[in-house]
Structure formats: C-alpha cells, structure tokens
Design a protein around this motif. Structure first.
Motif, PDB file in Angstrom:
ATOM      1  N   ILE A 204       6.062   5.000   4.564  1.00  0.00           N
ATOM      2  CA  ILE A 204       6.775   4.777   5.830  1.00  0.00           C
ATOM      3  C   ILE A 204       8.175   4.248   5.553  1.00  0.00           C
ATOM      4  N   ILE A 205       8.268   3.254   4.678  1.00  0.00           N
ATOM      5  CA  ILE A 205       9.583   2.679   4.357  1.00  0.00           C
ATOM      6  C   ILE A 205      10.492   3.734   3.742  1.00  0.00           C
TER       7      ILE A 205
ATOM      8  N   SER B 210       0.834  -1.198   0.000  1.00  0.00           N
ATOM      9  CA  SER B 210       0.000   0.000   0.000  1.00  0.00           C
ATOM     10  C   SER B 210       0.874   1.256   0.000  1.00  0.00           C
ATOM     11  N   ASN B 211       0.282   2.352  -0.411  1.00  0.00           N
ATOM     12  CA  ASN B 211       1.023   3.618  -0.431  1.00  0.00           C
ATOM     13  C   ASN B 211       1.467   4.022   0.964  1.00  0.00           C
ATOM     14  N   ALA B 212       0.648   3.761   1.969  1.00  0.00           N
ATOM     15  CA  ALA B 212       1.003   4.135   3.336  1.00  0.00           C
ATOM     16  C   ALA B 212       2.263   3.402   3.791  1.00  0.00           C
TER      17      ALA B 212
END
Length: 48
Positions: free
Chosen positions: A8-9, A2-4
């Motif tokens: 984060i990464i 996912s984009n979220a």
C-alpha cells in the motif's frame, strides 16, 4: 511491516511521485518508518 502494508505504501508513493512529488519528501512524511523499512520500500520502488 507486513507485505500488505508495504504494498500500500509503495503504491501511494508511486502515485504521489506521478503527481510530481519527490520520493525523499514523500518518505520523510512517514515519520514512523524505520530505516530498514525505508530501505525495503525504496528497493521495491526502484525494482519496477
């Protein structure tokens, strides 16, 4: 991924790079990333 999670990464990798680590070493520490995900993350980091 996912984009979220990708965001984060990317943020974590940028912080670790600012602390002096190399991008390749950081990405290699994420053993569950697929080659496509690695490519997306690298592209995101290189854009900014």
């Amino acid at each position: 991924m996912s984009n979220a999670i990708k965001n984060i990464i990317v943020r974590v990798i940028k912080n670790r790079m600012a602390a002096g680590e190399k991008m390749e070493d950081i990405i290699n520490s994420y053993s569950k990333l697929t080659p496509k995900e690695i490519q997306e993350i690298k592209a995101e980091i290189e854009e900014e």
